[in-house]
Design an enzyme around this catalytic site. Structure first.
Site, PDB file in Angstrom:
ATOM      1  N   HIS A  74     -35.286 -17.111   5.197  1.00  0.00           N
ATOM      2  CA  HIS A  74     -36.219 -16.007   4.956  1.00  0.00           C
ATOM      3  C   HIS A  74     -37.083 -15.785   6.199  1.00  0.00           C
ATOM      4  O   HIS A  74     -37.718 -16.708   6.698  1.00  0.00           O
ATOM      5  CB  HIS A  74     -37.089 -16.359   3.751  1.00  0.00           C
ATOM      6  CG  HIS A  74     -37.978 -15.260   3.267  1.00  0.00           C
ATOM      7  ND1 HIS A  74     -37.530 -14.229   2.460  1.00  0.00           N
ATOM      8  CD2 HIS A  74     -39.293 -15.022   3.459  1.00  0.00           C
ATOM      9  CE1 HIS A  74     -38.534 -13.424   2.181  1.00  0.00           C
ATOM     10  NE2 HIS A  74     -39.624 -13.875   2.780  1.00  0.00           N
ATOM     11  N   HIS A 117     -37.677  -9.959   5.423  1.00  0.00           N
ATOM     12  CA  HIS A 117     -38.715  -9.357   4.575  1.00  0.00           C
ATOM     13  C   HIS A 117     -39.663  -8.573   5.476  1.00  0.00           C
ATOM     14  O   HIS A 117     -40.445  -9.158   6.213  1.00  0.00           O
ATOM     15  CB  HIS A 117     -39.425 -10.513   3.837  1.00  0.00           C
ATOM     16  CG  HIS A 117     -40.600 -10.114   3.008  1.00  0.00           C
ATOM     17  ND1 HIS A 117     -41.476 -11.046   2.475  1.00  0.00           N
ATOM     18  CD2 HIS A 117     -41.057  -8.903   2.600  1.00  0.00           C
ATOM     19  CE1 HIS A 117     -42.413 -10.423   1.793  1.00  0.00           C
ATOM     20  NE2 HIS A 117     -42.195  -9.126   1.853  1.00  0.00           N
ATOM     21  N   MET A 126     -42.730  -6.621   6.191  1.00  0.00           N
ATOM     22  CA  MET A 126     -44.088  -6.268   5.756  1.00  0.00           C
ATOM     23  C   MET A 126     -44.677  -5.386   6.851  1.00  0.00           C
ATOM     24  O   MET A 126     -45.581  -5.779   7.605  1.00  0.00           O
ATOM     25  CB  MET A 126     -44.914  -7.552   5.547  1.00  0.00           C
ATOM     26  CG  MET A 126     -44.522  -8.274   4.271  1.00  0.00           C
ATOM     27  SD  MET A 126     -45.063  -9.993   4.239  1.00  0.00           S
ATOM     28  CE  MET A 126     -43.666 -10.749   5.078  1.00  0.00           C
TER      29      MET A 126
END
Ligand code: DX5
Ligand code: ZN
Length: 214
Positions: free
Chosen positions: A30, A63, A65
């Site tokens: 991740h 991920h 953001m």
């Protein structure tokens, strides 16, 4: 079996290659990308994704953001991301759909992320375009925060919609996952657990990954 996605946000960035090899029994790696605008922190960008791609066989779960991720999703795919998730709060519905389509057009898995304050319904317009839905169980921005158990009804709602529609869509949870909260997340329908501090602070990382898988 649950999939475990260690977050390199909790790794020693001065020794990233070694730190990535330490989690090679996990399922995904991740990668938390923050732009200092969507969240009050700045972390990893495209050159780092490109640099870590050759040092692991694990799929890279990126991920984003960042504000208006549609601007950058293709570059993250080309840099080696396998899964790219974008926040529904980061742009309009139209642009979020465009971002998901661009990711899929690169042959990669696309997903949407919901911040704690965002209701499950916000994922509905995108479900058919998603290989993953990510439910935040902390406010995005930092590792090491406490798991928000009050996100479990949202997780169960999404589990129900994915099952009812027969979608091939993973349900991921991110934030505060450890040896206890992993059970709660799994019992409420999660299939992928992100864990930063619980993995990187463990004495025996392979044992911790097995423990989190349950
Ligand atoms: C937070 C990040 C998480 C973070 C999780 O914004 O999205 O992936 O690394 O860290 P832990 O597992 O320590 O809560
Ligand atoms: Zn994350």
């Amino acid at each position: 079996m649950l999939k475990i996605a260690p977050s390199i946000l909790s790794a020693d960035f001065a020794n990233l290659e070694r730190e990535i090899r330490r989690v090679d029994t996990a399922d995904y790696l991740h990668v938390d990308v923050m732009d200092g605008l969507f969240v009050p922190n700045i972390t990893i960008g495209i050159p780092v994704v490109q640099a870590i791609r050759p040092v692991t066989a694990l799929p890279l779960d990126v991920h984003l953001m960042i504000d208006r991720p549609v601007r950058y999703v293709e570059q993250f795919c080309r840099a080696g991301a396998d899964i790219v998730t974008v926040h529904v709060e980061a742009d309009s519905e139209e642009n979020t759909k465009k971002a998901l389509s661009l990711i899929r057009a690169q042959g990669k898995c696309a997903g949407v992320v919901l911040k704690p304050g965002t209701p499950a319904e916000a994922a509905l317009p995108f479900l058919e375009l998603c290989s993953m839905v990510l439910v935040m169980t902390v406010e995005p921005g930092f590792g090491g925060q406490a798991f928000m158990e009050d996100m479990m009804p949202k997780l169960r709602t999404l589990r129900g919609w994915i099952d009812q529609r027969g979608l091939d869509c993973e349900l991921e949870v991110d934030g505060g996952i450890g040896p206890d909260t992993c059970k709660t997340a799994a019992a409420n329908g999660a299939t992928v657990l992100v864990a930063g501090s619980a993995v990187y602070r463990a004495q025996d990382i392979p044992a911790r990954i097995r423990e989190l898988r349950g």
